[in-house]
Motif scaffolding. Structure first.
Motif, PDB file in Angstrom:
ATOM      1  N   GLY A  84      -0.167   8.257   3.535  1.00  0.00           N
ATOM      2  CA  GLY A  84      -0.537   8.702   2.195  1.00  0.00           C
ATOM      3  C   GLY A  84       0.341   8.134   1.109  1.00  0.00           C
ATOM      4  N   ASP A  85       1.631   7.848   1.409  1.00  0.00           N
ATOM      5  CA  ASP A  85       2.537   7.343   0.381  1.00  0.00           C
ATOM      6  C   ASP A  85       2.561   5.821   0.299  1.00  0.00           C
ATOM      7  OD1 ASP A  85       3.655   6.935   2.829  1.00  0.00           O
ATOM      8  OD2 ASP A  85       5.677   7.607   2.283  1.00  0.00           O
ATOM      9  N   PHE A  86       1.697   5.158   1.074  1.00  0.00           N
ATOM     10  CA  PHE A  86       1.658   3.689   1.035  1.00  0.00           C
ATOM     11  C   PHE A  86       1.046   3.231  -0.280  1.00  0.00           C
ATOM     12  CE2 PHE A  86      -0.066  -0.516   1.773  1.00  0.00           C
ATOM     13  CZ  PHE A  86       0.914  -1.137   2.540  1.00  0.00           C
ATOM     14  N   GLN A  87       1.718   2.313  -0.949  1.00  0.00           N
ATOM     15  CA  GLN A  87       1.255   1.834  -2.257  1.00  0.00           C
ATOM     16  C   GLN A  87       0.553   0.488  -2.099  1.00  0.00           C
ATOM     17  OE1 GLN A  87       4.231   0.908  -5.377  1.00  0.00           O
ATOM     18  NE2 GLN A  87       3.041   2.258  -6.719  1.00  0.00           N
ATOM     19  N   LEU A  88      -0.687   0.444  -2.536  1.00  0.00           N
ATOM     20  CA  LEU A  88      -1.478  -0.785  -2.466  1.00  0.00           C
ATOM     21  C   LEU A  88      -1.041  -1.743  -3.572  1.00  0.00           C
ATOM     22  CD1 LEU A  88      -4.944   0.943  -1.929  1.00  0.00           C
ATOM     23  CD2 LEU A  88      -3.527  -0.123  -0.168  1.00  0.00           C
ATOM     24  N   ALA A  89      -1.294  -3.047  -3.352  1.00  0.00           N
ATOM     25  CA  ALA A  89      -0.891  -4.053  -4.334  1.00  0.00           C
ATOM     26  C   ALA A  89      -1.893  -5.188  -4.351  1.00  0.00           C
ATOM     27  CB  ALA A  89       0.517  -4.576  -4.006  1.00  0.00           C
ATOM     28  N   LYS A  90      -1.916  -5.909  -5.472  1.00  0.00           N
ATOM     29  CA  LYS A  90      -2.812  -7.060  -5.584  1.00  0.00           C
ATOM     30  C   LYS A  90      -2.510  -8.062  -4.462  1.00  0.00           C
ATOM     31  CE  LYS A  90       0.212  -9.700  -8.687  1.00  0.00           C
ATOM     32  NZ  LYS A  90       0.350 -10.362  -9.989  1.00  0.00           N
ATOM     33  N   GLY A  91      -3.551  -8.686  -3.965  1.00  0.00           N
ATOM     34  CA  GLY A  91      -3.392  -9.641  -2.880  1.00  0.00           C
ATOM     35  C   GLY A  91      -3.478  -9.027  -1.501  1.00  0.00           C
ATOM     36  N   ASP A  92      -3.372  -7.680  -1.416  1.00  0.00           N
ATOM     37  CA  ASP A  92      -3.519  -7.009  -0.123  1.00  0.00           C
ATOM     38  C   ASP A  92      -4.950  -7.180   0.380  1.00  0.00           C
ATOM     39  OD1 ASP A  92      -0.945  -6.138  -0.217  1.00  0.00           O
ATOM     40  OD2 ASP A  92      -1.416  -4.037  -0.642  1.00  0.00           O
ATOM     41  N   ILE A  93      -5.076  -7.424   1.669  1.00  0.00           N
ATOM     42  CA  ILE A  93      -6.398  -7.448   2.298  1.00  0.00           C
ATOM     43  C   ILE A  93      -6.552  -6.130   3.048  1.00  0.00           C
ATOM     44  CG2 ILE A  93      -7.883  -8.570   3.996  1.00  0.00           C
ATOM     45  CD1 ILE A  93      -6.480 -11.196   3.366  1.00  0.00           C
ATOM     46  N   ILE A  94      -7.432  -5.289   2.539  1.00  0.00           N
ATOM     47  CA  ILE A  94      -7.580  -3.960   3.129  1.00  0.00           C
ATOM     48  C   ILE A  94      -8.882  -3.872   3.929  1.00  0.00           C
ATOM     49  CG2 ILE A  94      -6.277  -2.958   1.222  1.00  0.00           C
ATOM     50  CD1 ILE A  94      -8.891  -1.690   0.248  1.00  0.00           C
ATOM     51  N   SER A  95      -8.827  -3.103   5.005  1.00  0.00           N
ATOM     52  CA  SER A  95     -10.016  -2.790   5.804  1.00  0.00           C
ATOM     53  C   SER A  95     -10.238  -1.290   5.707  1.00  0.00           C
ATOM     54  CB  SER A  95      -9.814  -3.213   7.260  1.00  0.00           C
ATOM     55  OG  SER A  95      -9.638  -4.613   7.368  1.00  0.00           O
ATOM     56  N   PHE A  96     -11.403  -0.908   5.212  1.00  0.00           N
ATOM     57  CA  PHE A  96     -11.688   0.520   5.065  1.00  0.00           C
ATOM     58  C   PHE A  96     -13.038   0.866   5.691  1.00  0.00           C
ATOM     59  CE2 PHE A  96     -13.628  -1.325   1.271  1.00  0.00           C
ATOM     60  CZ  PHE A  96     -14.837  -0.654   1.171  1.00  0.00           C
ATOM     61  N   VAL A  97     -13.155   2.113   6.092  1.00  0.00           N
ATOM     62  CA  VAL A  97     -14.382   2.632   6.695  1.00  0.00           C
ATOM     63  C   VAL A  97     -14.984   3.668   5.769  1.00  0.00           C
ATOM     64  CG1 VAL A  97     -15.335   3.954   8.622  1.00  0.00           C
ATOM     65  CG2 VAL A  97     -13.587   2.222   9.052  1.00  0.00           C
ATOM     66  N   CYS A  98     -16.297   3.588   5.586  1.00  0.00           N
ATOM     67  CA  CYS A  98     -16.982   4.609   4.782  1.00  0.00           C
ATOM     68  C   CYS A  98     -18.469   4.592   5.128  1.00  0.00           C
ATOM     69  CB  CYS A  98     -16.767   4.370   3.289  1.00  0.00           C
ATOM     70  SG  CYS A  98     -17.734   3.042   2.580  1.00  0.00           S
ATOM     71  N   PRO A  99     -19.200   5.664   4.777  1.00  0.00           N
ATOM     72  CA  PRO A  99     -20.646   5.680   5.011  1.00  0.00           C
ATOM     73  C   PRO A  99     -21.315   4.513   4.273  1.00  0.00           C
ATOM     74  CG  PRO A  99     -19.859   7.869   4.469  1.00  0.00           C
ATOM     75  CD  PRO A  99     -18.718   6.933   4.213  1.00  0.00           C
ATOM     76  N   ARG A 100     -22.292   3.922   4.903  1.00  0.00           N
ATOM     77  CA  ARG A 100     -22.937   2.744   4.322  1.00  0.00           C
ATOM     78  C   ARG A 100     -23.501   3.010   2.927  1.00  0.00           C
ATOM     79  NH1 ARG A 100     -27.689  -0.945   7.139  1.00  0.00           N
ATOM     80  NH2 ARG A 100     -27.755  -2.527   5.519  1.00  0.00           N
ATOM     81  N   ARG A 101     -24.056   4.187   2.736  1.00  0.00           N
ATOM     82  CA  ARG A 101     -24.683   4.500   1.444  1.00  0.00           C
ATOM     83  C   ARG A 101     -23.675   4.540   0.299  1.00  0.00           C
ATOM     84  NH1 ARG A 101     -23.982   9.229   4.169  1.00  0.00           N
ATOM     85  NH2 ARG A 101     -22.977  10.948   3.020  1.00  0.00           N
ATOM     86  N   MET A 102     -22.375   4.624   0.635  1.00  0.00           N
ATOM     87  CA  MET A 102     -21.351   4.741  -0.404  1.00  0.00           C
ATOM     88  C   MET A 102     -20.552   3.456  -0.610  1.00  0.00           C
ATOM     89  SD  MET A 102     -19.782   8.517   0.349  1.00  0.00           S
ATOM     90  CE  MET A 102     -18.773   8.372  -1.120  1.00  0.00           C
ATOM     91  N   THR A 103     -20.812   2.440   0.196  1.00  0.00           N
ATOM     92  CA  THR A 103     -19.997   1.226   0.146  1.00  0.00           C
ATOM     93  C   THR A 103     -20.021   0.571  -1.225  1.00  0.00           C
ATOM     94  OG1 THR A 103     -20.409   0.814   2.504  1.00  0.00           O
ATOM     95  CG2 THR A 103     -19.589  -1.025   1.181  1.00  0.00           C
ATOM     96  N   ARG A 104     -21.212   0.269  -1.714  1.00  0.00           N
ATOM     97  CA  ARG A 104     -21.334  -0.441  -2.984  1.00  0.00           C
ATOM     98  C   ARG A 104     -20.853   0.417  -4.153  1.00  0.00           C
ATOM     99  NH1 ARG A 104     -26.127  -1.710  -4.694  1.00  0.00           N
ATOM    100  NH2 ARG A 104     -25.471  -3.566  -5.814  1.00  0.00           N
ATOM    101  N   SER A 105     -21.162   1.714  -4.118  1.00  0.00           N
ATOM    102  CA  SER A 105     -20.746   2.576  -5.226  1.00  0.00           C
ATOM    103  C   SER A 105     -19.223   2.696  -5.283  1.00  0.00           C
ATOM    104  CB  SER A 105     -21.383   3.966  -5.087  1.00  0.00           C
ATOM    105  OG  SER A 105     -20.991   4.574  -3.871  1.00  0.00           O
TER     106      SER A 105
END
Length: 284
Positions: free
Chosen positions: A206-227
């Motif tokens: 939870g305390d990990f700070q994201l930064a520009k240039g990071d390549i992230i892999s995330f999971v979410c319901p398909r209907r919510m991906t684009r939104s």
């Protein structure tokens, strides 16, 4: 029978019927993994070529023949794979293999009519899997066209959930944001699984700070991906119109996938009869 001497190996005993592109690719991959491979094909030159290239056994004959399967060692086989050009022959080969031997069976089935009945055929014939390379390729192409911004899109749970990989651009909303803040203030339906920062991989807390240039892999319901991507300021660049050259099985599967996504499809095919057939199969 063509046979090559080989040292003892620990792996599965696998019989592959059909030595076209798919069969040859399977031989290449499975040999690397150390399995004992026996190929069956009617073409003597194809069998000879593969047995010369790889440490495998080769049998010339009809893979649906009981005697040929016995010669190939079906009684001691762990896995039987039928990937000939004929769907019906593949299903017949696997049916006989299941009756004769105690092995798992995989059949390649490409015809759209059969593909709609995959679950029924698999259960009734006792197959471990039915594979359709054209359909899988079409699904992959459709995912890319649906979300060109993403570096990679993988689908799970029969397409209900997706894992998306993308790079955080400079000035993006996620730059400098912690994973906990994302969950509390934007959405908690997205799970960030992995963050690649340079040569390092992180499983973020939870305390990990994201930064520009990071390549992230995330999971979410398909209907919510684009939104979700649009919410954080990432342009999805979704394709709205496509033109497919050639009206084969792959074109049918891809066209059907794209139409379901709301993407306009135009197919160009030289054969008039096939064009009329596709017009019936894909009225939109």
């Amino acid at each position: 029978m063509l046979k090559k001497n080989s040292p003892a190996r620990h792996g599965l005993n696998i019989i592959i019927v059909g030595c076209g592109k798919v069969g040859t690719t399977l031989v290449q991959q499975l040999c690397k993994e150390g399995h004992k491979i026996t190929i069956v094909d009617k073409d003597p030159s194809t069998v000879q070529e593969l047995t010369n290239l790889y440490d495998i056994m080769g049998i010339i004959g009809n893979g649906a023949s009981y005697s040929v399967q016995i010669e190939a060692g079906i009684s001691s086989a762990d896995l039987f794979i039928a990937v000939t050009a004929s769907d019906e022959l593949n299903l017949l080969c696997c049916t006989i293999a299941k009756r004769v031997g105690d092995c798992s069976a995989i059949a390649r089935v490409r015809t759209p009519d059969y593909s709609k009945e995959v679950g029924y055929l698999r259960d009734r014939l006792g197959l471990a899997m039915i594979i359709n390379p054209e359909l899988e390729a079409a699904r992959e192409a459709a995912r890319i066209l649906y979300l060109p911004t993403a570096l990679e899109v993988n689908s799970f749970a029969h397409g209900q959930v997706e894992m998306i990989k993308f790079k955080i651009p400079e000035g993006n909303l996620l730059d400098g944001m912690t994973v906990a803040h994302l969950g509390r203030h934007i959405t908690n339906a997205v799970l960030i699984c992995v963050v690649q920062r340079g040569a390092e991989l992180h499983i973020p807390g939870g305390d990990f700070q994201l930064a520009k240039g990071d390549i992230i892999s995330f999971v979410c319901p398909r209907r919510m991906t684009r939104s979700f991507l649009e919410c954080i300021g990432v342009k999805t660049k979704r394709v709205s119109n496509t033109m497919i050259i050639g009206g084969g099985k792959g074109a049918y599967y891809l066209g059907n996938q794209l139409i379901q996504m709301g993407i306009s499809v135009k197919i160009i095919e030289i054969n008039r009869a096939r064009c009329e057939e596709l017009s019936t199969l894909l009225p939109n």
